[in-house]
Design an enzyme around this catalytic site. Structure first.
Site, mmCIF file in Angstrom:
data_model
loop_
_atom_site.group_PDB
_atom_site.id
_atom_site.type_symbol
_atom_site.label_atom_id
_atom_site.label_comp_id
_atom_site.label_asym_id
_atom_site.label_seq_id
_atom_site.Cartn_x
_atom_site.Cartn_y
_atom_site.Cartn_z
ATOM 1 N N ASP A 1 -43.250 20.979 33.613
ATOM 2 C CA ASP A 1 -44.064 21.166 33.914
ATOM 3 C C ASP A 1 -43.125 22.174 34.737
ATOM 4 O O ASP A 1 -41.772 22.288 35.307
ATOM 5 C CB ASP A 1 -44.527 20.128 35.336
ATOM 6 C CG ASP A 1 -45.438 19.162 34.677
ATOM 7 O OD1 ASP A 1 -45.507 18.967 33.639
ATOM 8 O OD2 ASP A 1 -44.697 17.982 35.141
ATOM 9 N N ASP B 1 -46.223 21.322 29.435
ATOM 10 C CA ASP B 1 -46.685 19.872 30.001
ATOM 11 C C ASP B 1 -47.756 20.413 31.498
ATOM 12 O O ASP B 1 -48.759 21.562 31.250
ATOM 13 C CB ASP B 1 -46.140 19.205 30.506
ATOM 14 C CG ASP B 1 -46.526 18.014 30.619
ATOM 15 O OD1 ASP B 1 -47.884 17.584 30.095
ATOM 16 O OD2 ASP B 1 -46.681 17.288 31.646
ATOM 17 N N ASP C 1 -47.435 20.014 38.801
ATOM 18 C CA ASP C 1 -48.038 18.884 38.440
ATOM 19 C C ASP C 1 -47.185 18.050 39.760
ATOM 20 O O ASP C 1 -46.529 18.083 40.650
ATOM 21 C CB ASP C 1 -47.282 17.469 38.075
ATOM 22 C CG ASP C 1 -48.488 17.954 35.654
ATOM 23 O OD1 ASP C 1 -48.800 19.108 36.312
ATOM 24 O OD2 ASP C 1 -48.601 17.590 35.443
ATOM 25 N N ARG D 1 -57.726 21.220 34.576
ATOM 26 C CA ARG D 1 -57.166 20.186 35.357
ATOM 27 C C ARG D 1 -56.650 21.495 36.807
ATOM 28 O O ARG D 1 -55.163 22.089 36.735
ATOM 29 C CB ARG D 1 -55.116 19.755 34.656
ATOM 30 C CG ARG D 1 -56.046 18.889 34.460
ATOM 31 C CD ARG D 1 -54.890 18.292 33.686
ATOM 32 N NE ARG D 1 -55.201 16.521 33.008
ATOM 33 C CZ ARG D 1 -53.819 16.157 32.425
ATOM 34 N NH1 ARG D 1 -52.277 17.053 32.864
ATOM 35 N NH2 ARG D 1 -54.238 15.261 31.513
HETATM 36 CA CA CA Z 1 -46.215 16.906 34.529
#
Ligand code: CA
Length: 431
Positions: free
Chosen positions: A210, A249, A253, A305
């Site tokens: 991330d 990714d 996050d 997301r």
């Molecule tokens: Ca992640």
């Protein structure tokens, strides 16, 4: 071995004097700013001050990876201010020479050999194991050693002017009181994705990095950052095993009991899975945590997301969502297990093929508060439309998320916020 050496000369070269007036695009030195009172969940209790109390010996200006690593001090909790100048590429050796995926590959790893070894047409759902998977892991470990950068407690990281951090994953792990502002974080590119045959029915590629990862992190303020895949869109990657060979990714996050986070005036762009808040339905330790405020952010060319939430009380207000013509899109607000999303005055701009009913998706969610939403300039009720069109296996959502936000900056109408975010969100735009 060469990768692990710390070359003192290079480390010193990485710490140079840059005039203070180069700060942020304005003349103001933002490096000792603290989160304003009441500005979202990160203002709760003791608030968020980052490294603002650093003594002069712990104020660093860094211009390369080695300097940045030295200033981060292994994620120590010493109050520190780190100013990033220019463009820093995490995929470099200690002398500043660029490293590419071939430089990390070791133990005989090769993509063609990997694909031949683990083709689901011959192996079904058996997980990769053996020589090529072990070589992939060893290669990935070499890249991780370069690109994952630990951010410890009581740290402020700010970009000077139009500073860029490429290829890195800033990881705030079990740390408290961190500020990251005015930084353009690009392309946290994974050279060695792993095949997961049991993900999502068809199997999928899983990547590691991330751009920013908060794990067990508390009191974090992220402001005026830009996070994107700039330079390496996943859409341009090939398809292997009938799945896009993903390289990225999350952009940001927030997982594993992280709590009290404010994300403001930032731009999340050109990416698939932008922001995951809570990574597992079974992570019941996240209950009562994952409290996050997202305000005045732009989500642009994000597939999904924005955010997807489990467990957390998440205040999502005054954000701007842009889906360009032709862009892939799945949903914006993901309502998952025990989540309490309180969405106010957000605006969505989408092309014709995206409908209001597409904006919200639920997996085992029960509630969503929404008010003041604009869809292509028109007021809409996301909740009523979700419940009217939800014909899948998910139950209807109720409006009672069990909490009402009290910590927030001024809440503008969606129309006003839309204009201000278009002008002011992202790195290089602190007024
Ligand atoms: Ca992640």
């Amino acid at each position: 071995m060469r990768l692990r050496q710390v070359t003192l000369g290079a480390a010193l070269l990485g710490v140079l004097c840059v005039p203070a007036h180069a700060d942020s695009g304005s003349d103001r030195d933002i490096s000792r700013d603290t989160l304003p009172a009441d500005d979202g969940w990160a203002a709760y209790g003791t608030g968020t001050t980052g490294g603002s109390a650093a003594d002069d010996a712990h104020v660093f200006t860094v211009t390369d990876r080695a300097g940045l690593v030295r200033a981060l001090d292994g994620g120590s909790d010493t109050p520190k201010i780190i100013k990033v100048a220019g463009t820093i590429d995490a995929n470099t050796d200690d002398d500043g020479h660029p490293l590419d995926c071939a430089d990390y590959a070791t133990d005989g790893y090769g993509l063609k050999k990997y694909l031949a070894a683990y083709d689901p047409r011959t192996r079904g759902s058996a997980k990769p194991s053996g020589e090529q998977e072990e070589a992939r892991q060893a290669s990935a470990a070499k890249q991780a050693e370069r690109v994952t950068l630990p951010v410890g407690s009581n740290t402020t990281i700010v970009g000077l002017g139009n500073a860029v951090l490429k290829g890195a994953s800033l990881q705030v792990k079990n740390a408290n009181n961190v500020i990251i502002r005015n930084l353009d974080l690009r392309d946290a590119y994974d050279c060695f994705p792993v095949w997961q045959p049991n993900t999502g029915g068809l199997g999928d590629w899983k990547t590691s990095y991330d751009n920013i990862w908060l794990t067990g992190a508390t009191h974090v303020w992220i402001d005026h950052v830009t996070a994107s895949d700039k330079g390496h869109p996943d859409a341009r990657e090939p398809v292997y095993f009938a799945r896009n060979y993903l390289r990225h990714d999350g952009l940001l996050d927030i997982t594993n009991g992280s709590d009290l986070v404010t994300v403001s005036w930032s731009r999340f762009a050109d990416h698939d899975k932008a922001m995951l808040i809570g990574n597992s339905d079974s992570a019941t330790g996240d209950r009562g945590r994952l409290r996050v405020t997202l305000h005045h952010n732009q989500f642009e060319s994000v597939v999904q997301r924005a955010p997807r939430v489990r467990f957390g009380q998440v205040h999502v207000y005054d954000n701007r969502y842009v889906v360009p013509q032709g862009a892939e899109y799945r949903y914006s607000l993901g309502v998952s297990t025990e989540s309490g999303i309180y969405a106010e005055n957000n605006s969505f701009h989408t092309p014709g093929h995206v409908e209001v009913a597409d904006l919200v998706k639920s997996w085992n969610g029960t509630a969503l508060h929404q008010s003041g939403t604009l869809f292509n300039g028109y007021p809409v009720d996301l909740l009523a439309i979700y419940d009217a069109y939800n014909s899948g296996s998910e139950r209807d959502l109720t409006a009672d998320v069990g909490w009402t936000p009290t910590l927030h900056a001024q809440i503008d109408s969606a129309a006003v916020a839309d204009r201000e975010v278009a002008r002011g969100a992202g790195a290089g735009r602190i007024p």
